[in-house]
Design a protein around this motif. Structure first.
Motif, mmCIF file in Angstrom:
data_model
loop_
_atom_site.group_PDB
_atom_site.id
_atom_site.type_symbol
_atom_site.label_atom_id
_atom_site.label_comp_id
_atom_site.label_asym_id
_atom_site.label_seq_id
_atom_site.Cartn_x
_atom_site.Cartn_y
_atom_site.Cartn_z
ATOM 1 N N MET A 1 -3.859 -1.118 16.811
ATOM 2 C CA MET A 1 -2.799 -1.988 16.337
ATOM 3 C C MET A 1 -3.287 -3.434 16.444
ATOM 4 O O MET A 1 -3.748 -3.867 17.497
ATOM 5 C CB MET A 1 -1.534 -1.799 17.181
ATOM 6 C CG MET A 1 -0.305 -2.551 16.673
ATOM 7 S SD MET A 1 -0.200 -4.322 17.111
ATOM 8 C CE MET A 1 0.018 -4.233 18.887
ATOM 9 N N PHE A 2 -3.224 -4.188 15.324
ATOM 10 C CA PHE A 2 -3.483 -5.622 15.351
ATOM 11 C C PHE A 2 -2.737 -6.243 14.183
ATOM 12 O O PHE A 2 -2.319 -5.558 13.243
ATOM 13 C CB PHE A 2 -4.986 -5.930 15.299
ATOM 14 C CG PHE A 2 -5.644 -5.752 13.965
ATOM 15 C CD1 PHE A 2 -6.029 -6.843 13.215
ATOM 16 C CD2 PHE A 2 -5.893 -4.486 13.455
ATOM 17 C CE1 PHE A 2 -6.639 -6.683 11.989
ATOM 18 C CE2 PHE A 2 -6.516 -4.316 12.227
ATOM 19 C CZ PHE A 2 -6.883 -5.420 11.490
ATOM 20 N N ASN A 3 -2.515 -7.555 14.284
ATOM 21 C CA ASN A 3 -1.681 -8.256 13.296
ATOM 22 C C ASN A 3 -0.308 -7.602 13.160
ATOM 23 O O ASN A 3 0.258 -7.533 12.067
ATOM 24 C CB ASN A 3 -2.383 -8.309 11.939
ATOM 25 C CG ASN A 3 -3.626 -9.185 11.958
ATOM 26 O OD1 ASN A 3 -3.751 -10.074 12.792
ATOM 27 N ND2 ASN A 3 -4.555 -8.921 11.061
ATOM 28 N N ASN A 4 0.217 -7.089 14.278
ATOM 29 C CA ASN A 4 1.530 -6.440 14.328
ATOM 30 C C ASN A 4 1.632 -5.255 13.370
ATOM 31 O O ASN A 4 2.715 -4.924 12.881
ATOM 32 C CB ASN A 4 2.640 -7.453 14.008
ATOM 33 C CG ASN A 4 2.738 -8.536 15.060
ATOM 34 O OD1 ASN A 4 2.699 -8.254 16.256
ATOM 35 N ND2 ASN A 4 2.854 -9.785 14.633
ATOM 36 N N THR A 5 0.519 -4.611 13.103
ATOM 37 C CA THR A 5 0.488 -3.475 12.185
ATOM 38 C C THR A 5 -0.243 -2.307 12.823
ATOM 39 O O THR A 5 -1.326 -2.481 13.394
ATOM 40 C CB THR A 5 -0.231 -3.859 10.870
ATOM 41 O OG1 THR A 5 0.435 -4.971 10.277
ATOM 42 C CG2 THR A 5 -0.231 -2.690 9.891
ATOM 43 N N VAL A 6 0.347 -1.122 12.723
ATOM 44 C CA VAL A 6 -0.328 0.088 13.167
ATOM 45 C C VAL A 6 -1.198 0.585 12.013
ATOM 46 O O VAL A 6 -0.693 0.902 10.938
ATOM 47 C CB VAL A 6 0.672 1.175 13.589
ATOM 48 C CG1 VAL A 6 -0.066 2.455 13.969
ATOM 49 C CG2 VAL A 6 1.520 0.695 14.769
#
Length: 206
Positions: A1-6
């Motif tokens: 998860m990064f940039n608030n995205t799974v």
């Protein structure tokens, strides 16, 4: 998860191979834990040290939140997938010595960037969570890294601690300025005599 995205499974995380349950030779699954702290597979899980080719590299900013979610459970095939074992969670970084991150097997030094320990005398911060999130230190030197996460199922019998490990490929951007440490290697960071992790009758604690 990064940039608030799974992200998609195994998109940025190196794929692992199937393993067997320690107490059931017929139970084979990709999500089985790992046990041998003296083997190179303790770096990223079974076969993952060499599975960089084909794995994408995520660009992240030092100081941002990143994390791993539980992909599936070998024992619980239905969602939501959660961490249901008692034990700590930790995250490490290892900088690739070259620009060829795909070919880097994690045999250089690692440094710890996060630790999730006991919530109280009988409960762990990782318990019943769908994953582990943490902040990349703001002064992390820019570069290409393997980001390693591990959850330890601390069991009462000697040398039966279960390691759930995954490694993602990231490129860190930022001002840098930090001097990471202390530095360890995998294998080498853990010994069977370590209290509270790998010895029998372990207590809840780091």
């Amino acid at each position: 998860m990064f940039n608030n995205t799974v992200t998609e499974q195994w998109e940025y995380v190196r794929n692992i191979t199937a393993g067997f349950a320690a107490d059931d030779a017929l139970a084979q699954d990709q999500y089985m834990p790992y046990y041998d702290i003296y083997d190179a597979n303790i770096r990223c899980g079974r076969g993952a040290a060499t599975s960089g080719p084909g794995t994408r590299t995520a660009t992240v900013l030092a100081g941002d939140e990143v994390g791993f979610v539980v992909g599936r459970s070998a024992d619980e095939p239905l969602e939501p997938y959660i961490i249901y074992h008692n034990g700590p969670g930790q995250a490490y970084l290892s900088r690739s010595p070259t620009d060829d991150l795909d070919g880097y097997e994690g045999d250089a030094e690692w440094f710890k960037i996060a630790y999730l320990g006991p919530k109280n005398d009988s409960y762990w911060l990782t318990r019943d969570q769908t994953g582990m999130n943490f902040i990349l230190p703001r002064t992390t030197p820019p570069g290409k890294y393997i980001l390693r996460v591990e959850h330890l199922y601390v069991r009462p019998a000697f040398n039966t601690t279960q390691f759930y490990i995954a490694c993602a490929q990231i490129e860190v951007l930022g001002p840098g300025g930090g001097s990471p440490g202390p530095l360890v290697k995998f294998p080498g960071a853990y010994n069977l005599s370590d209290p509270g992790k790998l010895c029998h009758r372990c207590a809840a604690g780091p």
